[in-house]
Design an enzyme around this catalytic site. Sequence first.
Site, mmCIF file in Angstrom:
data_model
loop_
_atom_site.group_PDB
_atom_site.id
_atom_site.type_symbol
_atom_site.label_atom_id
_atom_site.label_comp_id
_atom_site.label_asym_id
_atom_site.label_seq_id
_atom_site.Cartn_x
_atom_site.Cartn_y
_atom_site.Cartn_z
ATOM 1 N N LYS A 25 -23.267 -46.372 10.022
ATOM 2 C CA LYS A 25 -24.702 -46.123 10.207
ATOM 3 C C LYS A 25 -25.240 -47.013 11.321
ATOM 4 C CE LYS A 25 -28.983 -45.775 7.422
ATOM 5 N NZ LYS A 25 -29.613 -45.986 6.111
ATOM 6 N N SER B 261 -32.430 -41.986 4.218
ATOM 7 C CA SER B 261 -32.303 -42.203 5.640
ATOM 8 C C SER B 261 -30.865 -42.106 6.155
ATOM 9 C CB SER B 261 -32.852 -43.587 6.006
ATOM 10 O OG SER B 261 -32.048 -44.622 5.467
ATOM 11 N N SER C 229 -31.890 -44.104 -0.040
ATOM 12 C CA SER C 229 -31.325 -43.657 1.240
ATOM 13 C C SER C 229 -29.817 -43.445 1.261
ATOM 14 C CB SER C 229 -31.688 -44.654 2.344
ATOM 15 O OG SER C 229 -33.009 -44.457 2.763
#
Lengths: 95, 496
Positions: free
Chosen positions: B79, B159, B183
């Site tokens: 990420k 997210s 998330s």
Amino acid sequence: MSVDADTVRRIARLARIHLDEGDVDGLAVELNTILGFVEQLNEVDVTGVAPMTSVTPMVLRQRPDEVTAGGHAQAISANAPISEDNFFMVPKVVE
Amino acid sequence: MSDLTRLSLTRLRDGLKKREFSSREVTTAYLDAIKAANSALNAYIEVTGEIALKMAAASDEKLAAGTGGPLEGVPLGIKDLFATKGVHTQAGSHILDGFLPGYESTVTANLWRDGAVMLGKLNMDEFAMGSSNETSFYGPVVNPWRASGSNKDLVPGGSSGGSAAAVAAWLCAGATATDTGGSIRQPAAFTATVGVKPTYGRCSRWGIVAFASSLDQAGPITRTVTDAALMLNSMAGFDPNDSTSTEIEVPDFAAAVDRGVRGLRIGVPKEYRLDGMPEEIEALWQEGLSWLKAEGAELHDISLPHTKYALPAYYIIAPAEASSNLARYDGVKYGLRVPGADITELYEKTRAKGFGHEVQRRVMIGTYVLSAGYYDAYYKRAQRIRTLIKRDFETVFADGIDAIVTPATPSAAFGIGEKDMAADPVKMYLNDIFTVTVNMAGLPGIAVPAGRDGAGLPLGLQIIGKPFDEETLFAVARVIERSQAMEFEPEKWWQS
């Protein structure tokens, strides 16, 4: 509690975010939607309840008061948009 | 050879160890898959092909010498929130333009130490603020899943939308992700992947771009429960660089996966039964519980009375912490800089241009609730309510409950650019209604695929555990995983 246009301008100033005048009213509506949503917290009786300070029961660790890092001026300023001799450059702040 | 990208992380690791194939072959297969898919899915914002092949070559040497680590040669996606030395790290934001960290986050360093290979950086909501991956400066990620008979693009959740989409579309063997209010678990549920949000303090936050420091935790997204256990084993561990990292032994999570649920006391909280919740979610929940019961778990109705206040309290605490954490982005130290006549104007113009709308909105809410005269009414009250939320969980665990099972999300994946979500921020926030309590209480949670809705879209269940008892979560999730006799593979429509 709800925010008006002046409050939106004041918050933006505190947050150091430039706001175009045309965006103020729209933002006021959005912020009020969120503040309206959190309003329900007033239903809860919190008398005698301590505010949470740590989610895990822990005491912050302490370490000996020693210098363990430093001398990285070049690495730290390497990503600066403008720097000179490892100093960050900003507009003049002191007359 | 069969498609190496289709193998689970566990199978891949074992095959690499036995030298059935090389890390170079696997890594190349993934890089080719990314090249063919990324223009359609937008999961990666930076592909690090050269680094990946170099790491793979080093892994192949170690594997040949028999000195490989637990994840030797396994290609992973990272990420964009994790600092990777010398590699694109912008938290999905414009304001970190061109930022290249001079250091490596502890979690990624742990993965490289154990032999993993970095494929690239994954798309995400800007500063991890969002539930649909639509707030990214790099544009939305497209969910590999589509409703049956439809070609409408759906969100992968957020997210960690890039992480979930990349894992679901076989563009990495596993991905790092982070979870502040859901998330990891919400995108996992939207993509039929497994997502683990560990106990607060289990994974170091050092080198992860901060959103809300008292809530943020890193965890894995993978295709199977065992994969998640293996990956968490490498990610977790004490780190003196994070003052909230807990000095506690990391158990062998993978060893706990198949230990079953016989005799476990599973709590079923009545507050998670929402008005207007789709029938399918309720049915999925009941089915999941029946699988656990069939394997010897005891089901108990429980009450977590402050559940409904978790989301509103979160929308005070998280923005408050964010407004403080994001103060550092000012156009001086790194990233974007928009010139101004004086320093205040420099700050204001830089932050107006560099932060997207959702981030600006949250920074402003945070600034407001912390400002003079409002601190007690908003922030302090929210922190008191956080105490009550945590107490709810402590009470049921003290009564003998071992784990809690709930739906992971109130719906399946929705469309990109859906109008009612765009018009009302609170509608979007409601995505996290089942997951946010876990962050507020610092507990571990896992989302595991459990079924599909009428349109064929995946749905997930969430298991919530006691602090530092991720092992029970893996055991419960594994029973759900092997009880649902369902294929969780999206149609490969994205291959160009």
